[in-house]
Design an enzyme around this catalytic site. Structure first.
Site, PDB file in Angstrom:
ATOM      1  N   CYS A  84       0.851  -1.185   0.000  1.00 44.14           N
ATOM      2  CA  CYS A  84       0.000   0.000   0.000  1.00 44.14           C
ATOM      3  C   CYS A  84       0.892   1.243   0.000  1.00 44.14           C
ATOM      4  O   CYS A  84       1.811   1.346   0.812  1.00 44.14           O
ATOM      5  CB  CYS A  84      -0.877  -0.053   1.243  1.00 44.14           C
ATOM      6  SG  CYS A  84      -1.497   1.511   1.811  1.00 44.14           S
ATOM      7  N   HIS A  86       0.176   4.156   0.911  1.00 45.54           N
ATOM      8  CA  HIS A  86      -0.116   5.075   2.013  1.00 45.54           C
ATOM      9  C   HIS A  86       0.627   4.716   3.293  1.00 45.54           C
ATOM     10  O   HIS A  86       1.028   5.604   4.045  1.00 45.54           O
ATOM     11  CB  HIS A  86      -1.622   5.126   2.291  1.00 45.54           C
ATOM     12  CG  HIS A  86      -2.408   5.564   1.106  1.00 45.54           C
ATOM     13  ND1 HIS A  86      -3.591   4.969   0.712  1.00 45.54           N
ATOM     14  CD2 HIS A  86      -2.173   6.538   0.198  1.00 45.54           C
ATOM     15  CE1 HIS A  86      -4.044   5.560  -0.371  1.00 45.54           C
ATOM     16  NE2 HIS A  86      -3.204   6.520  -0.702  1.00 45.54           N
ATOM     17  N   HIS A  87       0.794   3.414   3.561  1.00 42.59           N
ATOM     18  CA  HIS A  87       1.451   2.985   4.803  1.00 42.59           C
ATOM     19  C   HIS A  87       2.630   2.051   4.551  1.00 42.59           C
ATOM     20  O   HIS A  87       3.293   1.645   5.492  1.00 42.59           O
ATOM     21  CB  HIS A  87       0.444   2.278   5.717  1.00 42.59           C
ATOM     22  CG  HIS A  87      -0.749   3.118   6.029  1.00 42.59           C
ATOM     23  ND1 HIS A  87      -1.948   2.988   5.353  1.00 42.59           N
ATOM     24  CD2 HIS A  87      -0.926   4.125   6.918  1.00 42.59           C
ATOM     25  CE1 HIS A  87      -2.809   3.871   5.818  1.00 42.59           C
ATOM     26  NE2 HIS A  87      -2.215   4.576   6.760  1.00 42.59           N
ATOM     27  N   GLN A 125      -5.131  -0.489  -4.607  1.00 42.59           N
ATOM     28  CA  GLN A 125      -5.793  -1.579  -5.325  1.00 42.59           C
ATOM     29  C   GLN A 125      -6.558  -1.076  -6.544  1.00 42.59           C
ATOM     30  O   GLN A 125      -6.557  -1.715  -7.597  1.00 42.59           O
ATOM     31  CB  GLN A 125      -6.725  -2.323  -4.361  1.00 42.59           C
ATOM     32  CG  GLN A 125      -7.421  -3.512  -4.991  1.00 42.59           C
ATOM     33  CD  GLN A 125      -8.223  -4.298  -3.975  1.00 42.59           C
ATOM     34  OE1 GLN A 125      -7.931  -4.289  -2.790  1.00 42.59           O
ATOM     35  NE2 GLN A 125      -9.253  -4.981  -4.442  1.00 42.59           N
ATOM     36  N   HIS A 153      -6.024  -6.070   3.221  1.00 40.72           N
ATOM     37  CA  HIS A 153      -5.084  -4.974   3.410  1.00 40.72           C
ATOM     38  C   HIS A 153      -4.591  -4.944   4.855  1.00 40.72           C
ATOM     39  O   HIS A 153      -5.389  -4.754   5.774  1.00 40.72           O
ATOM     40  CB  HIS A 153      -5.761  -3.635   3.069  1.00 40.72           C
ATOM     41  CG  HIS A 153      -6.063  -3.494   1.618  1.00 40.72           C
ATOM     42  ND1 HIS A 153      -5.353  -2.638   0.797  1.00 40.72           N
ATOM     43  CD2 HIS A 153      -6.984  -4.100   0.826  1.00 40.72           C
ATOM     44  CE1 HIS A 153      -5.837  -2.731  -0.444  1.00 40.72           C
ATOM     45  NE2 HIS A 153      -6.821  -3.609  -0.446  1.00 40.72           N
ATOM     46  N   CYS A 155      -2.962  -2.685   6.234  1.00 42.49           N
ATOM     47  CA  CYS A 155      -3.150  -1.360   6.834  1.00 42.49           C
ATOM     48  C   CYS A 155      -4.522  -1.260   7.499  1.00 42.49           C
ATOM     49  O   CYS A 155      -4.716  -0.435   8.394  1.00 42.49           O
ATOM     50  CB  CYS A 155      -2.952  -0.245   5.807  1.00 42.49           C
ATOM     51  SG  CYS A 155      -4.027  -0.362   4.377  1.00 42.49           S
TER      52      CYS A 155
END
Length: 192
Positions: A84, A86-87, A125, A153, A155
């Site tokens: 991911c 974002h993280h 995704q 996910h 996260c």
């Protein structure tokens, strides 16, 4: 590139940054158990992001064959692992890909390789689903393409909302798959 023995430029710099990260987290990077960790993580990150160095279009054209088959070709349950953006935590699951040839087919393993290439990048995704579809569409010029991706996910599981059993499903389609009947046939064929 053999992802387990050949690494890209910048490996030492990457490891150096991970040493700093360990210290910033309150760890001692000189501790016996952590001495080799920065290099291990740097190598792992290069493997997990090797998709940036690969050309998905070329993968498809390397095994392009003229064929008058014009029914649905499905490769389902393609396992993938991604990070991911974002993280930088993993998300993983299965991709299901279908296309309807328009004079040309590609090797079946090449569809799975396309999934691998786009999943081995920092991703979301939704974008990955679109990129797989667009690559097949632009390279093979089929009558239609449909991609469904189902993923878990980390996260969402390890932090934030901490929901262990949630699965995210995304889809994208074009051409003949704009017809509900064709989409329904695909969904029936990939159902478990």
């Amino acid at each position: 590139m053999n992802p387990e023995t050949e690494y890209r430029e910048g490996l030492e710099d990457l490891a150096s940054h991970y040493r700093e990260v360990l210290a910033l987290l309150g760890e001692d990077p000189e501790r016996e158990g952590l001495l080799k960790t920065p290099m291990r993580v740097a190598k792992a990150m290069q493997v997990l992001t090797r998709g940036y160095q690969m050309d998905a279009h070329k993968v498809l054209t390397d095994a392009l064959f003229k064929e008058d088959y014009s029914q649905m070709v499905i490769v389902k349950d393609i396992d993938f692992f991604s990070l991911c953006e974002h993280h930088m935590l993993p998300f993983y699951g299965k991709a299901h890909v279908a296309y309807i040839p328009n004079g040309y087919i590609t090797g079946l393993s090449k569809i799975a390789r396309v999934v691998d290439i786009f999943s081995h990048r920092l991703q979301v995704q939704e974008r990955m689903t679109l990129q797989i579809k667009e690559c097949i569409e632009q390279t093979l010029h089929p009558l239609g393409v449909m991609v469904v991706v189902e993923a878990r996910h980390m996260c969402m599981q390890m932090r934030g909302v901490e929901k262990q059993n949630s699965i995210t499903t995304t889809s994208d389609f074009s051409g003949a798959f704009n017809q509900a009947k064709t989409r329904q046939e695909f969904m029936k064929l990939i159902s478990h």
